[in-house]
Design a protein around this motif. Structure first.
Motif, PDB file in Angstrom:
ATOM      1  N   PRO A   1       0.816  -1.222   0.000  1.00 26.25           N
ATOM      2  CA  PRO A   1       0.000   0.000   0.000  1.00 26.25           C
ATOM      3  C   PRO A   1       0.844   1.264   0.000  1.00 26.25           C
ATOM      4  O   PRO A   1       1.985   1.264   0.456  1.00 26.25           O
ATOM      5  N   HIS A   2       0.238   2.338  -0.507  1.00 23.97           N
ATOM      6  CA  HIS A   2       0.884   3.645  -0.470  1.00 23.97           C
ATOM      7  C   HIS A   2       0.600   4.354   0.846  1.00 23.97           C
ATOM      8  O   HIS A   2       1.306   5.299   1.200  1.00 23.97           O
TER       9      HIS A   2
ATOM     10  N   LEU B   1       5.199  -0.507  12.862  1.00 21.44           N
ATOM     11  CA  LEU B   1       5.339  -0.223  11.432  1.00 21.44           C
ATOM     12  C   LEU B   1       6.435   0.806  11.187  1.00 21.44           C
ATOM     13  O   LEU B   1       7.192   0.709  10.225  1.00 21.44           O
ATOM     14  N   LYS B   2       6.521   1.813  12.054  1.00 19.81           N
ATOM     15  CA  LYS B   2       7.505   2.881  11.875  1.00 19.81           C
ATOM     16  C   LYS B   2       8.917   2.436  12.264  1.00 19.81           C
ATOM     17  O   LYS B   2       9.898   3.041  11.845  1.00 19.81           O
ATOM     18  N   LYS B   3       9.038   1.355  13.027  1.00 16.71           N
ATOM     19  CA  LYS B   3      10.357   0.825  13.391  1.00 16.71           C
ATOM     20  C   LYS B   3      10.920  -0.105  12.318  1.00 16.71           C
ATOM     21  O   LYS B   3      12.133  -0.239  12.186  1.00 16.71           O
TER      22      LYS B   3
ATOM     23  N   GLY C   1       8.559   3.654   5.657  1.00 13.40           N
ATOM     24  CA  GLY C   1       8.325   4.678   4.657  1.00 13.40           C
ATOM     25  C   GLY C   1       6.872   4.805   4.214  1.00 13.40           C
ATOM     26  O   GLY C   1       6.532   5.717   3.469  1.00 13.40           O
ATOM     27  N   ILE C   2       6.031   3.907   4.678  1.00 14.50           N
ATOM     28  CA  ILE C   2       4.614   3.963   4.310  1.00 14.50           C
ATOM     29  C   ILE C   2       3.896   4.899   5.283  1.00 14.50           C
ATOM     30  O   ILE C   2       3.933   4.676   6.494  1.00 14.50           O
ATOM     31  N   PRO C   3       3.244   5.940   4.774  1.00 17.85           N
ATOM     32  CA  PRO C   3       2.521   6.841   5.678  1.00 17.85           C
ATOM     33  C   PRO C   3       1.402   6.100   6.419  1.00 17.85           C
ATOM     34  O   PRO C   3       0.728   5.247   5.848  1.00 17.85           O
ATOM     35  N   VAL C   4       1.252   6.432   7.701  1.00 15.44           N
ATOM     36  CA  VAL C   4       0.184   5.867   8.532  1.00 15.44           C
ATOM     37  C   VAL C   4      -0.709   7.012   8.981  1.00 15.44           C
ATOM     38  O   VAL C   4      -0.234   8.000   9.545  1.00 15.44           O
ATOM     39  N   LEU C   5      -1.997   6.856   8.719  1.00 13.31           N
ATOM     40  CA  LEU C   5      -2.999   7.828   9.138  1.00 13.31           C
ATOM     41  C   LEU C   5      -3.857   7.171  10.209  1.00 13.31           C
ATOM     42  O   LEU C   5      -4.497   6.158   9.956  1.00 13.31           O
TER      43      LEU C   5
ATOM     44  N   CYS D   1       2.859   7.927  18.607  1.00 10.60           N
ATOM     45  CA  CYS D   1       3.162   6.639  17.974  1.00 10.60           C
ATOM     46  C   CYS D   1       3.890   6.801  16.644  1.00 10.60           C
ATOM     47  O   CYS D   1       4.226   5.818  16.001  1.00 10.60           O
ATOM     48  N   GLY D   2       4.129   8.042  16.221  1.00 13.85           N
ATOM     49  CA  GLY D   2       4.883   8.280  14.999  1.00 13.85           C
ATOM     50  C   GLY D   2       4.056   8.282  13.727  1.00 13.85           C
ATOM     51  O   GLY D   2       4.596   8.209  12.626  1.00 13.85           O
ATOM     52  N   ALA D   3       2.733   8.376  13.878  1.00 10.47           N
ATOM     53  CA  ALA D   3       1.861   8.417  12.696  1.00 10.47           C
ATOM     54  C   ALA D   3       2.143   9.673  11.890  1.00 10.47           C
ATOM     55  O   ALA D   3       2.620  10.685  12.414  1.00 10.47           O
ATOM     56  N   ASP D   4       1.811   9.611  10.622  1.00  9.53           N
ATOM     57  CA  ASP D   4       2.042  10.742   9.728  1.00  9.53           C
ATOM     58  C   ASP D   4       0.890  11.734   9.741  1.00  9.53           C
ATOM     59  O   ASP D   4       1.010  12.831   9.192  1.00  9.53           O
TER      60      ASP D   4
END
Length: 129
Positions: free
Chosen positions: A54-55, A75-77, A83-87, A102-105
């Motif tokens: 996924p993008h 996911l961010k670790k 590199g996949i943005p998380v919303l 949590c480092g979400a975008d």
């Protein structure tokens, strides 16, 4: 919002334990040309990410099987998924601070409208590509 350049280009993976929310997300995004894959639980998220590439990933915070903010941290670790943005999508009053911690975008508060969701997703996927 102009999403003409998005048509059938971006893949969205959404995980939420509410099937009605997932259906609504799918309808909103597919109407705009996104390719959407949904999961009712996050247990198989890792496999889906590797299969679907996924993008962007949409994650609810409070799911029955897993905490979305913990999953976002994982996911961010990972070198495979960082590199996949998380919303983060949630009705939690603290969604903004949870997403930051949590480092979400980005984040979207439930309930949300199509315009808000599409603008957030489009901004994140265009920024990453």
């Amino acid at each position: 919002m102009d999403t003409a350049g998005v048509s059938q280009k971006y893949r969205v993976l959404a995980a939420d334990d509410d099937p009605d929310i997932l259906k609504m997300i799918s309808l909103m995004l597919e109407r705009e040309g996104f390719v959407v894959e949904t999961l009712l639980n996050a247990v198989s998220l890792d496999d889906k990410i590797l299969q679907e590439r996924p993008h962007i990933i949409l994650l609810d915070i409070h799911m029955h099987d897993i905490n979305g903010s913990d999953l976002c941290r994982e996911l961010k670790k990972s070198i495979l998924t960082r590199g996949i943005p998380v919303l983060i999508i949630s009705a939690d009053d603290n969604v903004k601070s949870i997403a930051q911690l949590c480092g979400a975008d980005g984040h979207v508060s439930k309930p949300f409208g199509p315009k808000e969701l599409i603008e957030k997703i489009s901004g994140l996927v265009k920024k990453g590509n």
